[in-house]
Design an enzyme around this catalytic site. Structure first.
Site, mmCIF file in Angstrom:
data_model
loop_
_atom_site.group_PDB
_atom_site.id
_atom_site.type_symbol
_atom_site.label_atom_id
_atom_site.label_comp_id
_atom_site.label_asym_id
_atom_site.label_seq_id
_atom_site.Cartn_x
_atom_site.Cartn_y
_atom_site.Cartn_z
ATOM 1 N N HIS A 312 1.060 -1.201 0.008
ATOM 2 C CA HIS A 312 -0.132 -0.065 0.049
ATOM 3 C C HIS A 312 1.041 1.178 -0.133
ATOM 4 O O HIS A 312 1.933 1.431 0.736
ATOM 5 C CB HIS A 312 -0.988 -0.178 1.196
ATOM 6 C CG HIS A 312 -2.235 0.900 1.049
ATOM 7 N ND1 HIS A 312 -1.900 2.354 1.465
ATOM 8 C CD2 HIS A 312 -3.508 0.640 0.697
ATOM 9 C CE1 HIS A 312 -2.908 2.903 1.267
ATOM 10 N NE2 HIS A 312 -3.987 2.220 0.832
ATOM 11 N N ASP A 369 -7.777 -5.063 0.141
ATOM 12 C CA ASP A 369 -8.341 -6.036 -0.887
ATOM 13 C C ASP A 369 -8.147 -7.733 -0.664
ATOM 14 O O ASP A 369 -8.798 -8.397 -1.289
ATOM 15 C CB ASP A 369 -7.886 -5.605 -2.276
ATOM 16 C CG ASP A 369 -8.356 -4.204 -2.652
ATOM 17 O OD1 ASP A 369 -7.503 -3.204 -2.838
ATOM 18 O OD2 ASP A 369 -9.589 -4.099 -2.773
HETATM 19 C C1 SDX Z 1 -6.184 0.348 -2.867
HETATM 20 O O1 SDX Z 1 -4.236 4.313 -1.817
HETATM 21 C C2 SDX Z 1 -5.330 3.767 -1.275
HETATM 22 O O2 SDX Z 1 -5.583 4.203 -0.199
HETATM 23 C C3 SDX Z 1 -5.811 2.944 -2.141
HETATM 24 C C4 SDX Z 1 -7.013 2.072 -1.146
HETATM 25 C C5 SDX Z 1 -8.404 2.750 -1.099
HETATM 26 O O3 SDX Z 1 -8.975 2.329 -0.035
HETATM 27 O O4 SDX Z 1 -8.587 3.662 -1.854
HETATM 28 O O5 SDX Z 1 -6.239 1.495 -0.009
HETATM 29 C C6 SDX Z 1 -7.565 0.674 -2.059
HETATM 30 O O6 SDX Z 1 -6.063 0.436 -3.914
HETATM 31 C C7 SDX Z 1 -5.426 -0.972 -2.152
HETATM 32 C C8 SDX Z 1 -4.195 -1.442 -2.957
HETATM 33 C C9 SDX Z 1 -4.817 -2.446 -3.729
HETATM 34 N N1 SDX Z 1 -3.575 -2.762 -4.863
HETATM 35 C C10 SDX Z 1 -2.966 -3.924 -4.729
HETATM 36 O O7 SDX Z 1 -3.175 -5.021 -3.798
HETATM 37 C C11 SDX Z 1 -2.132 -4.405 -5.881
HETATM 38 C C12 SDX Z 1 -0.800 -4.889 -5.465
HETATM 39 N N2 SDX Z 1 -0.134 -4.012 -4.776
HETATM 40 C C13 SDX Z 1 1.037 -2.967 -5.511
HETATM 41 O O8 SDX Z 1 0.714 -2.902 -6.826
HETATM 42 C C14 SDX Z 1 1.529 -1.762 -4.896
HETATM 43 O O9 SDX Z 1 1.797 -2.195 -3.453
HETATM 44 C C15 SDX Z 1 0.612 -0.588 -4.580
HETATM 45 C C16 SDX Z 1 0.181 -0.178 -5.988
HETATM 46 C C17 SDX Z 1 -0.468 -0.810 -3.556
HETATM 47 C C18 SDX Z 1 1.540 0.421 -3.962
HETATM 48 O O10 SDX Z 1 2.488 0.753 -4.958
HETATM 49 P P1 SDX Z 1 3.651 1.794 -4.518
HETATM 50 O O11 SDX Z 1 3.388 2.528 -3.102
HETATM 51 O O12 SDX Z 1 3.934 2.861 -5.473
HETATM 52 O O13 SDX Z 1 4.965 0.963 -4.004
HETATM 53 P P2 SDX Z 1 5.840 0.733 -5.220
HETATM 54 O O14 SDX Z 1 5.118 0.071 -6.470
HETATM 55 O O15 SDX Z 1 6.969 1.784 -5.299
HETATM 56 O O16 SDX Z 1 6.680 -0.593 -4.500
HETATM 57 C C19 SDX Z 1 7.718 -0.480 -3.544
HETATM 58 C C20 SDX Z 1 8.594 -1.895 -3.701
HETATM 59 C C21 SDX Z 1 8.860 -2.089 -5.006
HETATM 60 O O17 SDX Z 1 10.040 -3.012 -4.755
HETATM 61 P P3 SDX Z 1 11.428 -2.204 -5.114
HETATM 62 O O18 SDX Z 1 11.406 -1.492 -6.299
HETATM 63 O O19 SDX Z 1 11.582 -1.243 -3.860
HETATM 64 O O20 SDX Z 1 12.686 -3.286 -5.064
HETATM 65 O O21 SDX Z 1 7.545 -2.857 -3.070
HETATM 66 C C22 SDX Z 1 7.284 -3.709 -4.262
HETATM 67 C C23 SDX Z 1 7.568 -3.194 -5.522
HETATM 68 O O22 SDX Z 1 7.893 -4.126 -6.606
HETATM 69 N N3 SDX Z 1 6.026 -4.204 -4.172
HETATM 70 C C24 SDX Z 1 5.556 -5.076 -4.429
HETATM 71 C C25 SDX Z 1 4.259 -5.124 -4.281
HETATM 72 N N4 SDX Z 1 3.833 -4.147 -3.835
HETATM 73 C C26 SDX Z 1 4.929 -3.328 -3.799
HETATM 74 N N5 SDX Z 1 6.181 -6.600 -4.593
HETATM 75 C C27 SDX Z 1 5.369 -7.777 -4.611
HETATM 76 N N6 SDX Z 1 4.051 -7.701 -4.532
HETATM 77 C C28 SDX Z 1 3.315 -6.461 -4.249
HETATM 78 N N7 SDX Z 1 1.960 -6.484 -4.140
#
Ligand code: SDX
Length: 428
Positions: A312, A369
């Protein structure tokens, strides 16, 4: 100013020429302060760059507060765990829109106002036939809400505060009806109209499950579970879809055009579409024994695969909504039964993520989720409708944020700049 005297400001020094610039610090009621950089370009001739707005506040708001480090969420000062334990979804809808929790009389009056707005103009049903079979319900819902703007466009400027609450009540009331109506249409089932004798959340399950002249089985635990899911999705500060609603609202567009845009943003699997992706991913993994293979894929930087339902932008701790949903999920397992194989896969995933250094070092926890999909599946909601349920829950939050935007003294149109990296002038 003496060296020891500090104003509530930051000073930026440009090391290229030694120039310094002061920017005021603004303190909120809780949470991080902000540096007001409204004059940054005017003072420095430069823009700031913040991909994904990770460190940018786009507005002042008094609706929802999130502490990502502690894993806390409050709506107008009320903690979400307390609300989930003691209140119903409509209590929170009323709180978001009216800035206070309703008395018993106010609750009943509000419920009546929503019930009497829960029907839709029958001409909107013709929209459903314009879609191909098996169209994703989010595409249909986005179109239906944009269409609603054409039915309620008394004053295109929408600057009449007296209209705001009416717009909000109408939208919150009609969203479940549109969702259920399309589901029935997509299955070739007869449309079931809202039953004004039923509660708000119960009515949705009734419209989804009932058939003419037949008894419908609605267990209280099922209504309570859906009511909690809707509440836990009601609002969440300036997430991507709410930012979209505010951005479109800043141009003075019709509020339902703003909400339709918000639905589009929520649909993505990185946002509200994640609940559907979680279930599809759990089903793809299939057994707890397969989990390790997918954990390796999630950790492999060359593999775009991500674990849906984890991570998140704000929560670097357990999403407090995920905690409530996990308790609800376990309660449902006993009372109505949930696909235990999916639960076993989910439990194995969570066990690894909460202990594996890759995820722990990136503060990746289960988010809202992760468990909502398991609950919705147990309630018999089709997987492709999960994001629609998210929209139903979030509609009052979007409208509360839109009203807060409109009630500002002046609305500045959202218009960010860029770092230009294209070609220099080619032709004179
Ligand atoms: C919602 O914002 C809100 O409030 C949203 C929400 C709401 O109520 O409105 O809470 C609802 O959208 C919840 C989130 C649902 N999405 C998912 O579950 C999809 C999976 N999650 C990711 O795509 C991700 O965690 C996000 C999009 C939710 C957040 O992404 P960020 O903050 O941009 O983080 P990032 O992509 O920069 O990741 C940081 C690191 C990365 O690794 P490095 O580059 O540092 O090596 O964490 C890793 C990412 O690769 N990473 C994950 C991951 N999420 C982040 N690795 C594996 N699986 C994941 N799910």
């Amino acid at each position: 100013m003496s060296e020891t005297q500090f104003s509530n400001s930051v000073t930026l020094r440009d090391n290229r020429n030694g120039a310094t610039y002061d920017f005021p610090i603004l303190d909120g009621t809780m949470g991080p302060s902000v540096i007001d950089i409204s004059n940054f370009y005017k003072d420095t001739g430069m823009f700031t760059l913040d991909r994904g707005y990770t460190s940018t506040a786009m507005c002042k708001s008094s609706i929802t507060y999130i502490d990502g480090e502690k894993g806390e969420l409050m709506h107008r000062g009320y903690d979400i765990a307390w609300l989930a334990k003691n209140k119903r979804y409509l209590d929170v809808v009323y709180l978001l829109l009216n800035k206070k929790l309703p008395s018993k009389e106010e609750y009943n009056a509000f419920l009546y106002e929503l019930k009497t707005r829960s029907f839709i103009n029958e001409k909107i049903l013709k929209l459903f036939d314009a879609f191909p079979d098996r169209a994703h319900p989010m595409a249909v819902l986005q179109a239906c809400i944009a269409t609603l703007s054409a039915y309620y466009s008394k004053d295109m400027s929408f600057d009449d505060p007296g209209e705001y609450m009416e717009m909000a009540k109408r939208l919150v009331a009609k969203m479940p009806t549109l969702a259920a109506f399309y589901y029935r249409h997509s299955k070739g089932y007869p449309i079931i109209y809202p039953d004004l004798a039923r509660g708000f959340t119960e009515n949705f399950l009734y419209m989804m499950r009932s058939f003419p002249h037949s008894h419908v089985d609605l267990k209280p635990i099922e209504v309570k579970a859906l009511d909690s899911v809707l509440m836990l999705h009601a609002d969440h500060e300036q997430n991507a879809s709410t930012t979209t609603v505010r951005t479109v609202g800043s141009t003075h567009a019709h509020p339902y055009a703003c909400i339709s845009a918000g639905i589009g943003a929520l649909w993505g699997h990185a946002h509200g579409g994640a609940n559907e992706s979680v279930i599809r991913q759990l089903e793809m993994i299939g057994t707890p024994e397969n989990v390790d293979k997918y954990i390796a894929k999630a950790k492999d930087k060359s593999d775009p695969f991500r674990l849906m339902g984890f991570g998140h932008r704000v929560y670097k701790n357990y999403d407090p909504r995920a905690k409530v949903l996990k308790g609800l999920r376990n309660q449902l397992i006993e009372e109505i039964g949930i696909d235990t194989n999916l639960i076993r896969v989910a439990n194995r995933l969570e066990e690894i993520v909460l202990n594996d250094e890759y995820f722990v070092s990136r503060n990746l926890y289960p988010n809202v989720d992760f468990n909502s999909g398991l609950i919705l599946k147990a309630l018999g909601i089709p997987t492709e409708m999960f994001a629609v349920i998210f929209v139903m829950g979030r509609s009052p939050g979007w409208m509360a944020q839109w009203i807060e935007l409109k009630e500002q003294e002046s609305i500045k149109i959202v218009r960010p700049r860029q770092l230009y990296i294209g070609p220099e002038r080619i032709n004179e």
